[in-house]
Motif scaffolding. Structure first.
Motif, PDB file in Angstrom:
ATOM      1  N   PHE A 176      33.555  67.131  17.464  1.00 44.19           N
ATOM      2  CA  PHE A 176      33.525  69.400  17.432  1.00 44.19           C
ATOM      3  C   PHE A 176      32.731  69.389  16.808  1.00 44.19           C
ATOM      4  O   PHE A 176      31.896  67.993  15.653  1.00 44.19           O
ATOM      5  CB  PHE A 176      34.827  69.094  16.838  1.00 44.19           C
ATOM      6  CG  PHE A 176      35.142  68.387  15.853  1.00 44.19           C
ATOM      7  CD1 PHE A 176      35.495  68.923  14.718  1.00 44.19           C
ATOM      8  CD2 PHE A 176      35.965  67.218  15.821  1.00 44.19           C
ATOM      9  CE1 PHE A 176      35.425  67.964  13.359  1.00 44.19           C
ATOM     10  CE2 PHE A 176      36.374  66.471  14.413  1.00 44.19           C
ATOM     11  CZ  PHE A 176      36.184  67.183  13.402  1.00 44.19           C
ATOM     12  N   VAL A 229      37.596  64.823  25.156  1.00 43.93           N
ATOM     13  CA  VAL A 229      37.299  65.153  24.016  1.00 43.93           C
ATOM     14  C   VAL A 229      36.581  64.028  22.972  1.00 43.93           C
ATOM     15  O   VAL A 229      36.806  63.490  22.431  1.00 43.93           O
ATOM     16  CB  VAL A 229      38.839  65.864  23.115  1.00 43.93           C
ATOM     17  CG1 VAL A 229      37.374  66.548  21.680  1.00 43.93           C
ATOM     18  CG2 VAL A 229      38.283  66.950  23.365  1.00 43.93           C
ATOM     19  N   VAL A 282      32.171  67.286  24.407  1.00 44.34           N
ATOM     20  CA  VAL A 282      33.401  66.556  25.759  1.00 44.34           C
ATOM     21  C   VAL A 282      32.347  65.514  26.275  1.00 44.34           C
ATOM     22  O   VAL A 282      31.181  66.784  26.373  1.00 44.34           O
ATOM     23  CB  VAL A 282      34.263  67.891  25.909  1.00 44.34           C
ATOM     24  CG1 VAL A 282      35.281  68.510  25.647  1.00 44.34           C
ATOM     25  CG2 VAL A 282      32.927  68.702  27.403  1.00 44.34           C
ATOM     26  N   SER A 333      39.148  59.223  20.618  1.00 44.84           N
ATOM     27  CA  SER A 333      39.345  60.277  21.689  1.00 44.84           C
ATOM     28  C   SER A 333      39.995  59.759  23.152  1.00 44.84           C
ATOM     29  O   SER A 333      40.337  60.880  23.995  1.00 44.84           O
ATOM     30  CB  SER A 333      37.662  59.842  22.041  1.00 44.84           C
ATOM     31  OG  SER A 333      36.621  60.373  21.000  1.00 44.84           O
ATOM     32  N   LEU A 361      34.109  72.131  20.750  1.00 48.07           N
ATOM     33  CA  LEU A 361      34.557  70.754  21.229  1.00 48.07           C
ATOM     34  C   LEU A 361      33.369  70.683  22.172  1.00 48.07           C
ATOM     35  O   LEU A 361      32.754  71.188  22.377  1.00 48.07           O
ATOM     36  CB  LEU A 361      35.771  70.632  22.043  1.00 48.07           C
ATOM     37  CG  LEU A 361      36.844  71.581  21.224  1.00 48.07           C
ATOM     38  CD1 LEU A 361      38.069  71.310  22.292  1.00 48.07           C
ATOM     39  CD2 LEU A 361      37.200  70.453  20.068  1.00 48.07           C
TER      40      LEU A 361
END
Length: 302
Positions: A203, A200, A215, A275, A213
């Protein structure tokens, strides 16, 4: 350089003239070794990531001038590949990269040789390119290594069943007589599962009410926006973001991310160390124009 791609299949292809390779859970990376010692490391998106992987860049200087490799960069942890660690390495600033290289050393699983001594090999058969790849890398050893390959479908089936414990997500199948065609889905990929761990990196919405999210999935360093989160996942994501960020605030990302049916949208980007500790289990799908990512659940660092 545009890289060759693979299309998904739901059963193991069999027949004459096929080669099978394990598909590692890492980042696609093209290694270019120029005359004079210069090295460039290019991600699948075209982004130059040489400064993020100083250990691989140093190893690549031992390659003969005019060598171009295609492969996967991975980080091994406790006997299996760790995609979150790879993403941490890929996001490293030049200042942090050397320390991360010592703590999370990278390995390079090469599966194709695109040029040798300046000669373009992409029009030659995979069988010849594989032979030359092994010959080029054999004198060097780790961290630059050719991926295993077999032409025996029964051995490939055994790999498919046993290697997931090491972080291998499936098999890639190639024809021995095929050339290398960048940007074309000429290979076939059999995944062990339809779900994947993704890092991740950001967002949309707010930290208290995230709507989706952003990603990064294995084999592609380009951030992608998930489908809208379910109400339950929004609550869990808000809690995870609050715990991970602490007193810090996310920042508006310099780039945008593509949203299916909407176009490019801005998003809030997480600090790299945040992250590194926040991953999501996702399922991947595609339409004619877009990749579709559905978040199934969140994982946080212990």
């Amino acid at each position: 350089m545009r890289v060759a791609l693979a299309r998904n299949v739901d059963r193991l292809p069999r027949g004459s003239g096929l080669a099978y390779e394990p598909k590692f859970d890492g980042h696609r990376l093209v290694v270019l070794r120029y005359p004079g010692g210069k090295v460039l490391l290019q991600a699948r998106s075209g982004r130059i990531v040489t400064a993020s992987f100083p250990d691989l860049a140093e190893a690549a200087r031992r390659l003969p001038a005019g060598t171009v490799l295609d492969g996967e960069v991975v980080v091994w942890h406790e006997g299996r590949t760790d995609f979150a660690a790879v993403q941490t390495r890929a996001m490293a600033t030049p200042a942090r990269a050397p320390a991360l290289a010592r703590r999370l050393p990278a390995s390079y699983a090469a599966f194709d040789l695109l040029a040798e001594e300046g000669a373009d090999l992409r029009a030659r058969s995979y069988e010849l390119r594989r032979e030359r790849l092994v010959a080029v890398l054999a004198p060097l050893g780790p961290p630059l290594q050719p991926v295993p390959m077999t032409t025996d479908p029964d051995e490939a089936a055994s790999w498919y069943e046993t290697l997931p414990a090491a972080g291998v997500e499936g098999l890639v199948v190639k024809r021995l007589d095929h050339p290398y065609r960048g940007g074309v889905r000429q290979w076939e990929k059999l995944r062990h599962t339809d779900t994947h761990d993704a890092v991740v990196v950001g967002f949309t919405g707010t930290a208290r009410r995230p709507s989706a999210l952003v990603v990064v999935v294995p084999d592609d360093d380009t951030p992608v926006l998930s489908n809208p989160l379910t109400p339950e996942l929004r609550v869990r994501a808000a809690k995870a973001l609050d715990e991970a960020l602490g007193d810090r605030e996310p920042e508006e990302a310099e780039e945008t991310v593509a949203a299916a049916g909407v176009g490019e949208v801005p998003y809030l980007r997480l600090p790299p160390d945040v992250s590194a500790g926040l991953t999501a289990e996702v399922s991947r799908g595609t339409t004619r124009l877009h990749r579709l990512i559905t978040v199934l659940r969140l994982r946080t660092a212990e």
